[in-house]
Design a protein around this motif. Structure first.
Motif, PDB file in Angstrom:
ATOM      1  N   VAL A  64      11.360  -4.664  37.215  1.00 33.86           N
ATOM      2  CA  VAL A  64      12.673  -4.177  36.787  1.00 33.86           C
ATOM      3  C   VAL A  64      12.617  -2.708  36.367  1.00 33.86           C
ATOM      4  CG1 VAL A  64      12.555  -4.884  34.357  1.00 33.86           C
ATOM      5  CG2 VAL A  64      14.766  -4.869  35.537  1.00 33.86           C
ATOM      6  N   GLU A  65      11.408  -2.214  36.064  1.00 33.96           N
ATOM      7  CA  GLU A  65      11.301  -0.798  35.714  1.00 33.96           C
ATOM      8  C   GLU A  65      11.585   0.110  36.894  1.00 33.96           C
ATOM      9  OE1 GLU A  65       7.100  -1.816  36.939  1.00 33.96           O
ATOM     10  OE2 GLU A  65       8.716  -2.839  35.916  1.00 33.96           O
ATOM     11  N   LEU A  66      11.719  -0.449  38.103  1.00 28.10           N
ATOM     12  CA  LEU A  66      12.149   0.349  39.263  1.00 28.10           C
ATOM     13  C   LEU A  66      13.503   1.004  39.010  1.00 28.10           C
ATOM     14  CD1 LEU A  66      11.193  -1.959  42.283  1.00 28.10           C
ATOM     15  CD2 LEU A  66      10.175   0.251  41.703  1.00 28.10           C
ATOM     16  N   PHE A  67      14.302   0.413  38.118  1.00 26.89           N
ATOM     17  CA  PHE A  67      15.610   0.990  37.809  1.00 26.89           C
ATOM     18  C   PHE A  67      15.495   2.329  37.079  1.00 26.89           C
ATOM     19  CE2 PHE A  67      16.968  -3.323  38.728  1.00 26.89           C
ATOM     20  CZ  PHE A  67      18.121  -3.089  39.470  1.00 26.89           C
ATOM     21  N   LEU A  68      14.296   2.691  36.656  1.00 27.46           N
ATOM     22  CA  LEU A  68      14.104   4.022  36.071  1.00 27.46           C
ATOM     23  C   LEU A  68      14.170   5.110  37.151  1.00 27.46           C
ATOM     24  CD1 LEU A  68      11.231   3.248  33.532  1.00 27.46           C
ATOM     25  CD2 LEU A  68      13.678   3.533  33.036  1.00 27.46           C
ATOM     26  N   LEU A  69      13.884   4.751  38.396  1.00 30.08           N
ATOM     27  CA  LEU A  69      13.903   5.754  39.479  1.00 30.08           C
ATOM     28  C   LEU A  69      15.284   6.371  39.695  1.00 30.08           C
ATOM     29  CD1 LEU A  69      11.485   4.010  42.007  1.00 30.08           C
ATOM     30  CD2 LEU A  69      11.016   5.979  40.531  1.00 30.08           C
ATOM     31  N   PRO A  70      16.363   5.581  39.779  1.00 28.68           N
ATOM     32  CA  PRO A  70      17.677   6.224  39.896  1.00 28.68           C
ATOM     33  C   PRO A  70      18.020   7.082  38.673  1.00 28.68           C
ATOM     34  CG  PRO A  70      17.845   3.886  40.447  1.00 28.68           C
ATOM     35  CD  PRO A  70      16.465   4.126  39.925  1.00 28.68           C
ATOM     36  N   VAL A  72      15.573  17.634  29.018  1.00 27.75           N
ATOM     37  CA  VAL A  72      15.640  16.605  27.980  1.00 27.75           C
ATOM     38  C   VAL A  72      15.908  15.241  28.607  1.00 27.75           C
ATOM     39  CG1 VAL A  72      17.035  15.779  26.030  1.00 27.75           C
ATOM     40  CG2 VAL A  72      16.332  18.181  26.140  1.00 27.75           C
ATOM     41  N   VAL A  73      16.838  15.195  29.536  1.00 31.26           N
ATOM     42  CA  VAL A  73      17.225  13.919  30.141  1.00 31.26           C
ATOM     43  C   VAL A  73      16.162  13.419  31.112  1.00 31.26           C
ATOM     44  CG1 VAL A  73      18.962  12.768  31.565  1.00 31.26           C
ATOM     45  CG2 VAL A  73      19.673  14.359  29.790  1.00 31.26           C
ATOM     46  N   PHE A  77      10.589   9.059  32.337  1.00 32.71           N
ATOM     47  CA  PHE A  77       9.134   9.164  32.413  1.00 32.71           C
ATOM     48  C   PHE A  77       8.493   8.658  31.119  1.00 32.71           C
ATOM     49  CE2 PHE A  77      10.353  12.234  35.699  1.00 32.71           C
ATOM     50  CZ  PHE A  77       9.546  11.795  36.746  1.00 32.71           C
ATOM     51  N   ALA A  78       9.050   9.054  29.998  1.00 37.61           N
ATOM     52  CA  ALA A  78       8.527   8.585  28.708  1.00 37.61           C
ATOM     53  C   ALA A  78       8.669   7.074  28.594  1.00 37.61           C
ATOM     54  CB  ALA A  78       9.258   9.281  27.568  1.00 37.61           C
ATOM     55  N   ALA A  79       9.809   6.557  29.018  1.00 35.99           N
ATOM     56  CA  ALA A  79      10.023   5.104  28.962  1.00 35.99           C
ATOM     57  C   ALA A  79       8.991   4.384  29.826  1.00 35.99           C
ATOM     58  CB  ALA A  79      11.436   4.758  29.420  1.00 35.99           C
TER      59      ALA A  79
END
Length: 193
Positions: A108-114, A133-134, A139-141
């Motif tokens: 589910v961390e694939l949703f960090l890509l968008p 900042v955004v 990346f930090a998550a």
């Protein structure tokens, strides 16, 4: 009956169009993506339920972020930059929550890509600090997900994990397609603001 339904649907469509409207073209694009995500969020637990049955119950908690996605246009109306920053940050929060609920093994961390993509597309050259900042958030998550979230609330079989991973990969690809569809293919956004 049919004309009444058409009238209701037209009214809803007109209301959503007015809600997402913004004089800042990048905020307008951000608003569109945010509202599509908010509108689709209730289907996510249903898809997961179709794969794993009742064990999908934690996914219903991802709806906690739905009002935040829906609020992006309201924030952007008052402060376009804040609204544009809000979308990827809320996406990251949603991704981290989903990892806690159903686990890293579901991909589910694939949703960090968008979120990374949005964090690079939603800002003008004069807004590099806001972009930085955004863009750091996903990346930090990703780097801190494993040690911070602990054990998920649900565990699935190997076959269920494969199906869930496939669903997540398809969903992320769909988000990329949506982002590509709503963002201009030529330089239609004024970058001088």
């Amino acid at each position: 009956m049919l004309s009444r339904l058409q009238h209701v649907l037209r009214s809803v469509s007109d209301g959503l169009s007015a809600y997402k409207d913004n004089p800042d073209p990048l905020a307008m694009l951000s608003n569109t993506v945010a509202l599509v995500i908010a509108g689709n969020q209730p289907f996510y637990p249903l898809y997961l339920h179709a794969i794993v049955g009742f064990a999908a119950w934690p996914a219903w908690l991802t709806l906690l972020t739905m009002p935040l996605f829906a609020a992006v246009p309201a924030v952007a109306r008052r402060h376009p930059l804040a609204g544009r920053m809000m979308l990827p940050v809320v996406g990251v929060a949603n991704g981290v929550l989903a990892v806690k609920l159903i686990g890293v093994d579901t991909a589910v961390e694939l949703f960090l890509l968008p979120c990374v993509l949005l964090a690079t597309l939603l800002f003008r050259p004069t807004e590099k600090l806001a972009m930085a900042v955004v863009v750091v958030c996903p990346f930090a998550a990703y780097l801190m997900i494993d040690p911070l979230v602990g054990r998920p609330l649900a565990v699935y079989s190997a076959a269920e994990y494969r199906s869930i991973i496939g669903m997540h990969a398809f969903s992320v690809a769909s988000l990329f397609a949506l982002i590509g569809f709503v963002f201009p293919s030529q330089t239609a956004v004024d970058n001088r603001r």
